[in-house]
Design an enzyme around this catalytic site. Sequence first.
Site, PDB file in Angstrom:
ATOM      1  N   GLN A 187       0.797  -1.222   0.000  1.00  5.78           N
ATOM      2  CA  GLN A 187       0.000   0.000   0.000  1.00  5.78           C
ATOM      3  C   GLN A 187       0.832   1.276   0.000  1.00  5.78           C
ATOM      4  O   GLN A 187       0.353   2.325  -0.415  1.00  5.78           O
ATOM      5  CB  GLN A 187      -0.951  -0.013   1.196  1.00  5.78           C
ATOM      6  CG  GLN A 187      -1.990  -1.117   1.088  1.00  5.78           C
ATOM      7  CD  GLN A 187      -2.916  -1.160   2.284  1.00  5.78           C
ATOM      8  OE1 GLN A 187      -2.662  -1.882   3.239  1.00  5.78           O
ATOM      9  NE2 GLN A 187      -3.977  -0.397   2.250  1.00  5.78           N
ATOM     10  N   HIS A 215       1.342  -9.183   4.621  1.00  8.59           N
ATOM     11  CA  HIS A 215       0.163  -8.304   4.568  1.00  8.59           C
ATOM     12  C   HIS A 215      -0.449  -8.438   3.167  1.00  8.59           C
ATOM     13  O   HIS A 215      -0.471  -7.491   2.381  1.00  8.59           O
ATOM     14  CB  HIS A 215       0.554  -6.865   4.885  1.00  8.59           C
ATOM     15  CG  HIS A 215      -0.603  -5.969   5.252  1.00  8.59           C
ATOM     16  ND1 HIS A 215      -0.681  -5.264   6.426  1.00  8.59           N
ATOM     17  CD2 HIS A 215      -1.740  -5.664   4.578  1.00  8.59           C
ATOM     18  CE1 HIS A 215      -1.802  -4.563   6.464  1.00  8.59           C
ATOM     19  NE2 HIS A 215      -2.470  -4.778   5.334  1.00  8.59           N
ATOM     20  N   GLU A 247      -4.523  -9.631   9.339  1.00  8.71           N
ATOM     21  CA  GLU A 247      -5.934  -9.912   9.052  1.00  8.71           C
ATOM     22  C   GLU A 247      -6.105 -11.150   8.176  1.00  8.71           C
ATOM     23  O   GLU A 247      -6.605 -11.075   7.046  1.00  8.71           O
ATOM     24  CB  GLU A 247      -6.601  -8.706   8.391  1.00  8.71           C
ATOM     25  CG  GLU A 247      -6.639  -7.470   9.274  1.00  8.71           C
ATOM     26  CD  GLU A 247      -7.596  -6.391   8.769  1.00  8.71           C
ATOM     27  OE1 GLU A 247      -8.201  -6.580   7.709  1.00  8.71           O
ATOM     28  OE2 GLU A 247      -7.743  -5.381   9.469  1.00  8.71           O
ATOM     29  N   TYR A 253     -11.541  -1.317  13.961  1.00  8.80           N
ATOM     30  CA  TYR A 253     -11.947  -0.054  13.334  1.00  8.80           C
ATOM     31  C   TYR A 253     -13.326   0.391  13.759  1.00  8.80           C
ATOM     32  O   TYR A 253     -13.645   1.551  13.751  1.00  8.80           O
ATOM     33  CB  TYR A 253     -11.958  -0.210  11.810  1.00  8.80           C
ATOM     34  CG  TYR A 253     -10.609  -0.137  11.164  1.00  8.80           C
ATOM     35  CD1 TYR A 253      -9.736  -1.224  11.186  1.00  8.80           C
ATOM     36  CD2 TYR A 253     -10.198   1.008  10.505  1.00  8.80           C
ATOM     37  CE1 TYR A 253      -8.501  -1.164  10.572  1.00  8.80           C
ATOM     38  CE2 TYR A 253      -8.964   1.090   9.889  1.00  8.80           C
ATOM     39  CZ  TYR A 253      -8.121  -0.004   9.922  1.00  8.80           C
ATOM     40  OH  TYR A 253      -6.899   0.075   9.314  1.00  8.80           O
ATOM     41  N   GLU A 304      -4.511  -1.756  14.397  1.00  6.90           N
ATOM     42  CA  GLU A 304      -4.930  -0.737  13.433  1.00  6.90           C
ATOM     43  C   GLU A 304      -6.254  -0.171  13.908  1.00  6.90           C
ATOM     44  O   GLU A 304      -7.091  -0.905  14.447  1.00  6.90           O
ATOM     45  CB  GLU A 304      -5.168  -1.328  12.028  1.00  6.90           C
ATOM     46  CG  GLU A 304      -3.937  -1.717  11.254  1.00  6.90           C
ATOM     47  CD  GLU A 304      -4.284  -2.246   9.857  1.00  6.90           C
ATOM     48  OE1 GLU A 304      -5.300  -1.816   9.280  1.00  6.90           O
ATOM     49  OE2 GLU A 304      -3.529  -3.101   9.366  1.00  6.90           O
ATOM     50  N   TRP A 360      -4.132   3.788  11.458  1.00  4.53           N
ATOM     51  CA  TRP A 360      -4.027   3.523  10.034  1.00  4.53           C
ATOM     52  C   TRP A 360      -4.533   4.749   9.305  1.00  4.53           C
ATOM     53  O   TRP A 360      -5.734   4.985   9.349  1.00  4.53           O
ATOM     54  CB  TRP A 360      -4.834   2.290   9.622  1.00  4.53           C
ATOM     55  CG  TRP A 360      -4.673   2.006   8.165  1.00  4.53           C
ATOM     56  CD1 TRP A 360      -5.388   2.561   7.133  1.00  4.53           C
ATOM     57  CD2 TRP A 360      -3.695   1.155   7.567  1.00  4.53           C
ATOM     58  NE1 TRP A 360      -4.920   2.107   5.926  1.00  4.53           N
ATOM     59  CE2 TRP A 360      -3.874   1.247   6.178  1.00  4.53           C
ATOM     60  CE3 TRP A 360      -2.678   0.343   8.074  1.00  4.53           C
ATOM     61  CZ2 TRP A 360      -3.077   0.543   5.274  1.00  4.53           C
ATOM     62  CZ3 TRP A 360      -1.896  -0.355   7.176  1.00  4.53           C
ATOM     63  CH2 TRP A 360      -2.101  -0.259   5.796  1.00  4.53           C
ATOM     64  N   GLU A 380      -5.512   1.826  -1.171  1.00  6.01           N
ATOM     65  CA  GLU A 380      -6.469   1.039  -0.396  1.00  6.01           C
ATOM     66  C   GLU A 380      -7.021  -0.099  -1.269  1.00  6.01           C
ATOM     67  O   GLU A 380      -8.172  -0.073  -1.708  1.00  6.01           O
ATOM     68  CB  GLU A 380      -7.577   1.966   0.133  1.00  6.01           C
ATOM     69  CG  GLU A 380      -8.712   1.292   0.860  1.00  6.01           C
ATOM     70  CD  GLU A 380      -8.359   0.645   2.197  1.00  6.01           C
ATOM     71  OE1 GLU A 380      -7.230   0.834   2.687  1.00  6.01           O
ATOM     72  OE2 GLU A 380      -9.216  -0.062   2.733  1.00  6.01           O
ATOM     73  N   TRP A 381      -6.172  -1.085  -1.563  1.00  6.97           N
ATOM     74  CA  TRP A 381      -6.582  -2.282  -2.280  1.00  6.97           C
ATOM     75  C   TRP A 381      -7.420  -1.916  -3.508  1.00  6.97           C
ATOM     76  O   TRP A 381      -7.019  -1.055  -4.270  1.00  6.97           O
ATOM     77  CB  TRP A 381      -7.277  -3.255  -1.309  1.00  6.97           C
ATOM     78  CG  TRP A 381      -6.407  -3.460  -0.104  1.00  6.97           C
ATOM     79  CD1 TRP A 381      -6.623  -3.012   1.168  1.00  6.97           C
ATOM     80  CD2 TRP A 381      -5.113  -4.104  -0.064  1.00  6.97           C
ATOM     81  NE1 TRP A 381      -5.559  -3.349   1.989  1.00  6.97           N
ATOM     82  CE2 TRP A 381      -4.629  -4.015   1.264  1.00  6.97           C
ATOM     83  CE3 TRP A 381      -4.306  -4.756  -1.004  1.00  6.97           C
ATOM     84  CZ2 TRP A 381      -3.393  -4.526   1.663  1.00  6.97           C
ATOM     85  CZ3 TRP A 381      -3.087  -5.278  -0.601  1.00  6.97           C
ATOM     86  CH2 TRP A 381      -2.647  -5.165   0.710  1.00  6.97           C
TER      87      TRP A 381
HETATM   88  C1  NOJ Z   1      -7.034  -3.120   7.485  1.00  5.74           C
HETATM   89  C2  NOJ Z   1      -5.998  -3.602   6.519  1.00  5.74           C
HETATM   90  O1  NOJ Z   1      -4.994  -4.286   7.218  1.00  5.74           O
HETATM   91  C3  NOJ Z   1      -5.381  -2.468   5.715  1.00  5.74           C
HETATM   92  O2  NOJ Z   1      -4.602  -3.030   4.712  1.00  5.74           O
HETATM   93  C4  NOJ Z   1      -6.481  -1.562   5.179  1.00  5.74           C
HETATM   94  O3  NOJ Z   1      -5.947  -0.556   4.374  1.00  5.74           O
HETATM   95  C5  NOJ Z   1      -7.247  -0.979   6.332  1.00  5.74           C
HETATM   96  N1  NOJ Z   1      -7.885  -2.054   7.028  1.00  5.74           N
HETATM   97  C6  NOJ Z   1      -8.328   0.033   5.917  1.00  5.74           C
HETATM   98  O4  NOJ Z   1      -9.302  -0.603   5.178  1.00  5.74           O
END
Ligand code: NOJ
Length: 584
Positions: A117, A220, A266, A400, A480, A531, A538-539
Amino acid sequence: MLSLLVSATVTLVNGATSVVPAPPPPTPAPSTGASLPSVGSVARDYSPAGWESLWNLVGPVQSPPITTTVDPVLPDVLPSPPPALYPSWFAPQPADIFPNLTLPSGFLFGVSTAAYQVEGAVKEDGKGPTSWDWASRQPGVMVDGSTADITDLQYYLYKLDVARMVSLGINAHSFSISWARIYPFGAADSPVNQAGLDHYSNLIDYHLEMGIKPVATLFHWDTPLALVAYYGGFLGPQIVDDFVNYAKTVFAAYKGRVTTWYTFNEPRVFCAELGIYPFNTSLPIGVNSTQAPFICSYYVVKAHVAAVKAFREMGMPGEIAYKNDDFVGPPWRANSTDDIEAVERHAAFQIGVFSDPVYTTGDWPPIMKETLPPSFLPRFTPEEIAENKGTADFYAIDDYRDQWLAAPLDGLAACVNNTSHPLWPQCNQLMLYDSNAGWSAGPNPDPDSASWLQSTPQNFRYSLQQLQARWPTNKLYISEYGFDEAYEVDRTELYLITEDVTRTNYYMTYLGEALLSIHNDGIPLMGAFAWSIVDNAEWNYGFNAKFGIQYLNHTTLTRTPKRSAYALSQFFAAHLQKNDTVLP
Ligand code: NOJ
């Protein structure tokens, strides 16, 4: 090159400086990559030609605008802080949030990042391609058409980010190591890439030199693409030995310099991804999309357990665990037996799946075994159950949000024995609004990129209590937490972007609740990692989702602190123990 860069820096609005020579290369439209050949059909060729042919599976990548590490101008001087938000009865200034409560000695004021990322430089210094280098080029995957070829270019700019952490008072950085930088072909019998090992060695040393505790994650989500092509990555048994070989190499290289480690980030989310597009287009024969997440879970647990065994046999100083995700929330309808049972299903499928084997029983949660046959969820043998137990030194959760949980609205019974029900096998759902009047669980995120997220400090203590009751630990990290500010992506002016009031409020309310968790509930919370230090890739949402406490200017690669960065800094300055040290 370096002096040219330093002399080429330009002062921008808000005191920030450009870190790349202008003009940057134009951003090409992302190429659309090809689908992967069927699993097992790519021959193992560990030569430069084999490396290039793996990259050919990805397609062309964008070269970074610079290719040397940039030194920061020290000390890093922050732009002038924002004026205090107009105070109200419910939103005190950061230093005034429970001013008499302090954080325990050694508490980590952390930020977190992940290699894919933030690093960019995807094809530099011998790195092999990863599953995400490939996935981001598959048709329709990236909502904004971006790739992470450059992103924050932290590969070359890490010193700037570390210097910025110092000026914000941050004392720990949780980053991930890219397996494909260390082993471009991933496999245990393939060559190690010294340039990759040297990079993280330099990065770790710089953190230590600057007084920032380096916290390393081995994985990750960026699987070496070679392993996906050879045997389906985390869907093949060979992954365990290949992962342990990689882990041992990294442990030996950084022993004593990194003392807090994570094996997997995760794993539940990572394994769920293998069942969906584009990853489900490259499954090994005999594995379908519904089975894939659970077969992956089995190999992840085995890889984690074997890596922790190696960690202990190697006499590694420090602690190791994985980063769990998600939460155990309250039932949506307090008196509904279905919703109460849905909470248990959620706890089992979302957290227990990785926590029961490691922290309590050594085995899968009973609800999972009752629901899934062994062809979906391979069973642990008695020997494996014994080996699994106790393979974590602390508990870490990416926490989160903590919303309500409900049964499927057509009732639990309609789902649990019905494999064609849309919510099978989990048979529970997240509720974003209350069951009485339909009010939102909390301030909402950007509707186009993080619909799963809400700011729910009111349930944070409850959720931590649930974790502690179910998977007791002597030490907990919030590995996070963070917020995707609504419509930040649409803001064009810096003064609009940096005024991230909802994110600021999110962090301050969570941290207030964290103080109460520690002092009133006896939760052994010893760190919280925001985070993220800067907006990043973001993926599949690319740069549409903004999670940074700093804004990234994609042209200059400049980082500019937002209000939330200052608020975090002020909160921790007021609540950390004075003259504390967190380095080994
Ligand atoms: C958790 C993930 O580990 C991270 O890669 C991602 O960017 C954040 N959540 C926010 O969605």
